[in-house]
Design a protein around this motif. Structure first.
Motif: not given
Length: 73
Positions: A36-37, A39-41, A43-45, A49
């Motif tokens: 989960i960590k 995935f969040r990283k 999505m926010s980086d 992307q």
């Protein structure tokens, strides 16, 4: 009749702990937390992307030959 009481959940927890063992359950929990960590990283980086870009327009003879290929079909 439709809901579980606290005793049902406790008995279920004990059975799961006996079947899988507490160490294995802890490892599964840690793996899920790390996933989960990550995935969040991701999505926010914004640097990591992938940016979708259209193919650049063809120029010169390539444009003519490509349009001929499209017209011939």
């Amino acid at each position: 009749m439709g809901g579980f009481s606290i005793w049902h959940w406790l008995i279920l927890l004990v059975i799961v702990a006996l079947v899988f063992g507490t160490k294995r359950l802890r490892n599964i929990g840690e793996d899920v937390g790390q996933a989960i960590k990550g995935f969040r990283k991701g999505m926010s980086d914004p640097d990591n992307q992938a940016q979708l870009k259209a193919d650049p327009p063809a120029q010169g003879e390539n444009a003519k030959s490509q349009s001929d290929k499209v017209d011939s079909h």
